[in-house]
Design a protein around this motif. Structure first.
Motif, PDB file in Angstrom:
ATOM      1  N   VAL A  62     142.735  35.682 -94.248  1.00  0.00           N
ATOM      2  CA  VAL A  62     142.143  35.378 -94.985  1.00  0.00           C
ATOM      3  C   VAL A  62     142.016  33.839 -95.856  1.00  0.00           C
ATOM      4  CG1 VAL A  62     141.883  36.298 -97.783  1.00  0.00           C
ATOM      5  CG2 VAL A  62     142.512  37.842 -96.379  1.00  0.00           C
ATOM      6  N   LEU A  63     141.094  33.405 -95.983  1.00  0.00           N
ATOM      7  CA  LEU A  63     141.247  31.972 -96.915  1.00  0.00           C
ATOM      8  C   LEU A  63     141.389  32.156 -97.262  1.00  0.00           C
ATOM      9  CD1 LEU A  63     138.144  30.263 -94.249  1.00  0.00           C
ATOM     10  CD2 LEU A  63     140.517  30.677 -93.770  1.00  0.00           C
ATOM     11  N   ARG A  64     142.044  31.351 -98.032  1.00  0.00           N
ATOM     12  CA  ARG A  64     141.865  30.462 -99.898  1.00  0.00           C
ATOM     13  C   ARG A  64     140.869  29.582-100.358  1.00  0.00           C
ATOM     14  NH1 ARG A  64     145.880  32.432-102.154  1.00  0.00           N
ATOM     15  NH2 ARG A  64     147.488  33.567-101.126  1.00  0.00           N
ATOM     16  N   ASN A  65     140.073  29.929-101.401  1.00  0.00           N
ATOM     17  CA  ASN A  65     138.644  29.105-101.657  1.00  0.00           C
ATOM     18  C   ASN A  65     139.520  27.887-101.941  1.00  0.00           C
ATOM     19  OD1 ASN A  65     137.843  32.066-102.106  1.00  0.00           O
ATOM     20  ND2 ASN A  65     136.082  31.052-101.728  1.00  0.00           N
ATOM     21  N   GLU A  66     140.141  27.814-102.828  1.00  0.00           N
ATOM     22  CA  GLU A  66     140.874  25.567-102.987  1.00  0.00           C
ATOM     23  C   GLU A  66     140.713  25.301-102.086  1.00  0.00           C
ATOM     24  OE1 GLU A  66     144.350  28.829-103.558  1.00  0.00           O
ATOM     25  OE2 GLU A  66     142.262  29.435-104.033  1.00  0.00           O
ATOM     26  N   LYS A  67     141.275  25.798-100.769  1.00  0.00           N
ATOM     27  CA  LYS A  67     142.065  25.017 -99.652  1.00  0.00           C
ATOM     28  C   LYS A  67     140.259  24.598 -98.768  1.00  0.00           C
ATOM     29  CE  LYS A  67     146.848  26.574-100.391  1.00  0.00           C
ATOM     30  NZ  LYS A  67     147.636  27.230 -99.133  1.00  0.00           N
ATOM     31  N   LEU A  68     139.491  25.280 -98.873  1.00  0.00           N
ATOM     32  CA  LEU A  68     138.620  25.526 -97.808  1.00  0.00           C
ATOM     33  C   LEU A  68     137.672  24.304 -98.382  1.00  0.00           C
ATOM     34  CD1 LEU A  68     137.521  26.998 -95.278  1.00  0.00           C
ATOM     35  CD2 LEU A  68     135.604  28.578 -97.225  1.00  0.00           C
ATOM     36  N   LEU A  69     137.318  23.152 -97.000  1.00  0.00           N
ATOM     37  CA  LEU A  69     136.787  21.917 -97.187  1.00  0.00           C
ATOM     38  C   LEU A  69     136.020  21.816 -96.586  1.00  0.00           C
ATOM     39  CD1 LEU A  69     136.898  19.350 -98.434  1.00  0.00           C
ATOM     40  CD2 LEU A  69     138.568  18.300 -96.439  1.00  0.00           C
ATOM     41  N   LYS A  70     134.871  21.492 -96.231  1.00  0.00           N
ATOM     42  CA  LYS A  70     133.329  21.541 -95.946  1.00  0.00           C
ATOM     43  C   LYS A  70     133.879  19.824 -95.583  1.00  0.00           C
ATOM     44  CE  LYS A  70     129.288  22.819 -96.651  1.00  0.00           C
ATOM     45  NZ  LYS A  70     127.922  23.466 -97.935  1.00  0.00           N
ATOM     46  N   ILE A  71     133.896  19.366 -94.378  1.00  0.00           N
ATOM     47  CA  ILE A  71     133.135  18.383 -93.607  1.00  0.00           C
ATOM     48  C   ILE A  71     132.645  17.896 -93.095  1.00  0.00           C
ATOM     49  CG2 ILE A  71     135.836  18.577 -93.406  1.00  0.00           C
ATOM     50  CD1 ILE A  71     136.039  18.439 -90.454  1.00  0.00           C
ATOM     51  N   PHE A  72     131.605  18.876 -92.655  1.00  0.00           N
ATOM     52  CA  PHE A  72     130.048  18.769 -91.970  1.00  0.00           C
ATOM     53  C   PHE A  72     129.367  19.511 -92.062  1.00  0.00           C
ATOM     54  CE2 PHE A  72     127.407  19.335 -88.863  1.00  0.00           C
ATOM     55  CZ  PHE A  72     126.935  17.699 -87.852  1.00  0.00           C
ATOM     56  N   GLU A  73     127.946  19.193 -92.538  1.00  0.00           N
ATOM     57  CA  GLU A  73     126.851  19.130 -92.083  1.00  0.00           C
ATOM     58  C   GLU A  73     125.241  19.319 -91.913  1.00  0.00           C
ATOM     59  OE1 GLU A  73     124.332  22.033 -95.698  1.00  0.00           O
ATOM     60  OE2 GLU A  73     126.520  21.766 -96.069  1.00  0.00           O
ATOM     61  N   GLU A  74     124.556  19.195 -91.322  1.00  0.00           N
ATOM     62  CA  GLU A  74     123.549  19.399 -90.766  1.00  0.00           C
ATOM     63  C   GLU A  74     122.401  20.193 -90.372  1.00  0.00           C
ATOM     64  OE1 GLU A  74     122.966  15.907 -87.155  1.00  0.00           O
ATOM     65  OE2 GLU A  74     123.650  18.239 -86.309  1.00  0.00           O
ATOM     66  N   THR A  75     121.276  19.782 -90.567  1.00  0.00           N
ATOM     67  CA  THR A  75     120.384  21.296 -90.227  1.00  0.00           C
ATOM     68  C   THR A  75     119.159  20.058 -90.279  1.00  0.00           C
ATOM     69  OG1 THR A  75     120.248  21.783 -93.161  1.00  0.00           O
ATOM     70  CG2 THR A  75     118.439  22.347 -92.119  1.00  0.00           C
ATOM     71  N   TYR A 101     134.436  23.480 -90.945  1.00  0.00           N
ATOM     72  CA  TYR A 101     135.129  23.594 -92.414  1.00  0.00           C
ATOM     73  C   TYR A 101     136.871  23.589 -91.739  1.00  0.00           C
ATOM     74  CZ  TYR A 101     131.628  26.108 -95.141  1.00  0.00           C
ATOM     75  OH  TYR A 101     130.601  26.849 -95.509  1.00  0.00           O
ATOM     76  N   LEU A 102     137.348  22.891 -92.906  1.00  0.00           N
ATOM     77  CA  LEU A 102     138.802  22.868 -92.931  1.00  0.00           C
ATOM     78  C   LEU A 102     139.755  23.615 -93.543  1.00  0.00           C
ATOM     79  CD1 LEU A 102     139.687  19.072 -92.283  1.00  0.00           C
ATOM     80  CD2 LEU A 102     139.250  20.565 -90.155  1.00  0.00           C
ATOM     81  N   HIS A 103     141.018  24.098 -92.782  1.00  0.00           N
ATOM     82  CA  HIS A 103     141.888  25.056 -93.946  1.00  0.00           C
ATOM     83  C   HIS A 103     143.738  25.066 -93.241  1.00  0.00           C
ATOM     84  CE1 HIS A 103     143.537  28.270 -95.978  1.00  0.00           C
ATOM     85  NE2 HIS A 103     142.499  28.455 -97.186  1.00  0.00           N
ATOM     86  N   PRO A 104     144.275  24.694 -93.677  1.00  0.00           N
ATOM     87  CA  PRO A 104     145.738  24.929 -92.822  1.00  0.00           C
ATOM     88  C   PRO A 104     145.444  25.958 -92.572  1.00  0.00           C
ATOM     89  CG  PRO A 104     146.153  24.791 -95.360  1.00  0.00           C
ATOM     90  CD  PRO A 104     143.835  24.587 -95.325  1.00  0.00           C
ATOM     91  N   LEU A 105     146.160  26.225 -91.726  1.00  0.00           N
ATOM     92  CA  LEU A 105     146.339  27.314 -90.744  1.00  0.00           C
ATOM     93  C   LEU A 105     147.948  28.289 -91.896  1.00  0.00           C
ATOM     94  CD1 LEU A 105     146.040  29.563 -88.293  1.00  0.00           C
ATOM     95  CD2 LEU A 105     147.644  27.905 -87.385  1.00  0.00           C
ATOM     96  N   GLU A 106     148.011  29.470 -92.389  1.00  0.00           N
ATOM     97  CA  GLU A 106     149.380  29.588 -92.991  1.00  0.00           C
ATOM     98  C   GLU A 106     149.801  31.594 -92.439  1.00  0.00           C
ATOM     99  OE1 GLU A 106     148.403  27.128 -96.861  1.00  0.00           O
ATOM    100  OE2 GLU A 106     147.256  28.869 -97.164  1.00  0.00           O
ATOM    101  N   GLU A 107     148.729  31.581 -91.579  1.00  0.00           N
ATOM    102  CA  GLU A 107     149.596  33.432 -91.460  1.00  0.00           C
ATOM    103  C   GLU A 107     149.176  33.045 -89.259  1.00  0.00           C
ATOM    104  OE1 GLU A 107     147.612  36.865 -92.080  1.00  0.00           O
ATOM    105  OE2 GLU A 107     146.155  35.168 -94.135  1.00  0.00           O
ATOM    106  N   PRO A 108     149.951  33.841 -88.934  1.00  0.00           N
ATOM    107  CA  PRO A 108     148.877  34.179 -87.481  1.00  0.00           C
ATOM    108  C   PRO A 108     147.850  34.614 -87.161  1.00  0.00           C
ATOM    109  CG  PRO A 108     151.069  36.203 -87.499  1.00  0.00           C
ATOM    110  CD  PRO A 108     151.164  35.041 -89.823  1.00  0.00           C
ATOM    111  N   PRO A 109     147.173  35.205 -86.479  1.00  0.00           N
ATOM    112  CA  PRO A 109     146.041  35.055 -86.431  1.00  0.00           C
ATOM    113  C   PRO A 109     145.931  36.351 -85.364  1.00  0.00           C
ATOM    114  CG  PRO A 109     146.590  33.873 -84.601  1.00  0.00           C
ATOM    115  CD  PRO A 109     147.371  33.503 -85.843  1.00  0.00           C
ATOM    116  N   LYS A 110     145.085  37.734 -85.340  1.00  0.00           N
ATOM    117  CA  LYS A 110     145.149  38.684 -84.690  1.00  0.00           C
ATOM    118  C   LYS A 110     144.179  38.402 -83.420  1.00  0.00           C
ATOM    119  CE  LYS A 110     147.475  41.280 -88.511  1.00  0.00           C
ATOM    120  NZ  LYS A 110     147.418  42.706 -88.855  1.00  0.00           N
ATOM    121  N   HIS A 111     143.941  39.147 -82.851  1.00  0.00           N
ATOM    122  CA  HIS A 111     142.734  39.237 -81.403  1.00  0.00           C
ATOM    123  C   HIS A 111     142.258  40.526 -81.433  1.00  0.00           C
ATOM    124  CE1 HIS A 111     142.173  38.709 -76.702  1.00  0.00           C
ATOM    125  NE2 HIS A 111     141.163  38.240 -77.433  1.00  0.00           N
TER     126      HIS A 111
END
Length: 348
Positions: A62-75, A101-111
């Motif tokens: 689950v991402l935290r909106n205040e930590k979600l950063l868009k670094i690239f957008e192209e149409t 987008y960028l976001h720090p990894l704060e919990e282990p992912p699941k497959h």
């Protein structure tokens, strides 16, 4: 279309979370990508909500909106749906927007999607710069940008504006949510800001709208609500799981072993009702009839131990050979021997 870079630092090396595409019927077979995918136009899903939803579906993060950063957008104009193949406007059939987008990894992912993605793993940025051809095109072309933006992430994320209008809309919707009855209960529409957990309304079991859910097409708010419901369920079943584990341990110990096999089939039920399915020799010896029956009987036996070398139970079988031996942990002995040496061990 979105691509998310979940990044962390290990031993002073910047690493990002990627998985290999393993479905040969889909584009970019065997290339590495991060969580991401396509926005749902039917629900008017915006690109920010898309990346939050895709990240949860593909990695249960689950991402935290205040930590979600868009670094690239192209149409760009494209000849193919859901694929950026730039062309002239007059040749185009689709308009495709790509975002990173960028976001720090704060919990282990699941497959969670083993049919399309290999296991999640951490890759060093410095290695990806050397082997960029391993990446899907949007990451391959922008790996230097990603590297630079991760290094300045802390400062860039502080400059994100706070959308007060959105916060007010969320407050109003939460107030309306608490007034809904069981018959009209439903999840809120897409919200692209994270709500503090204490402000998310509780779901009771009867309100859980299983049939109404379009699984795989959830908004970030719906995901948060389900996670809170999941936590409540987990808390309630944790004590039961401990009991289940103990039962499974006991069951595993005795699985495949025949209960009270030294008795005739007709006797076993009567003995089990009186002494239990695993009585001790001492308990059975209190019955004069049993004592008289087995006084001169020779038994084959095994003494079973647990992993800590503690004696756990005694396995007895009637011996076909009436010659007695002096066994220690297995062999042949009389009832008197067991009553003297192993009287308190449960009998199998």
């Amino acid at each position: 279309m979105t691509q998310l870079i979940l990044f962390t630092e290990i031993e002073n090396e910047i690493c990002i979370l990627l998985a290999r595409r393993i479905n040969p019927d889909k584009d970019f077979y065997l290339k590495l990508n991060g969580p991401g995918g396509k926005a749902i136009h039917e629900k008017n899903e915006n690109i920010d909500v898309c990346v939050i939803r895709e990240c949860f579906e593909e990695a249960e993060i689950v991402l935290r909106n205040e930590k979600l950063l868009k670094i690239f957008e192209e149409t760009c104009y494209s000849t193919k749906e859901w694929r950026a193949e730039p062309c002239l406007q007059k040749e185009a059939k689709y308009i495709v927007t790509l975002a990173i987008y960028l976001h720090p990894l704060e919990e282990p992912p699941k497959h969670t999607e083993p049919h399309t993605l290999g296991p999640w793993d951490l890759y060093k940025i410095k290695d990806l710069l050397k082997h960029r051809n391993e990446l899907i095109p949007i990451l391959e072309e922008n790996i230097e940008l990603i590297d630079g933006k991760i290094k300045t992430y802390g400062q860039d994320v502080l400059e994100l504006p706070i959308n007060m209008q959105k916060l007010e809309e969320i407050k109003i919707k939460l107030e309306k949510q608490s007034q809904r009855t069981q018959e009209t209960f439903n999840f809120l529409n897409d919200i692209d800001l994270e709500i503090p957990e204490e402000e998310i309304p509780e779901i009771v079991d009867k309100q859980f709208p299983v049939l109404a859910l379009n699984f795989g097409k959830l908004s970030s708010y719906e995901i948060q609500t389900l996670i809170k419901y999941k936590k409540k369920i987990q808390e309630s079943i944790r004590p039961l799981r401990r009991i289940e584990h103990k039962i499974q341990t006991i069951e595993k110990s005795y699985k495949g072993l025949k209960y009270l096999s030294i008795f005739d089939k007709a006797e076993r039920k009567i003995i089990a009702q009186k002494f239990g399915e695993n009585p001790t020799i001492a308990e059975l010896s209190k019955d004069d009839t049993i004592l008289h029956k087995f006084r001169n009987t020779i038994f084959e036996f095994e003494i079973h131990k647990c992993s800590t070398n503690k004696l756990t139970y005694l396995k007895l079988r009637l011996s076909k050979d009436l010659t007695q031996t002096n066994g220690i942990t297995y062999g042949k002995q009389t009832w008197e021997f067991f009553n003297k040496n192993y009287s308190k061990l449960p009998l199998i």
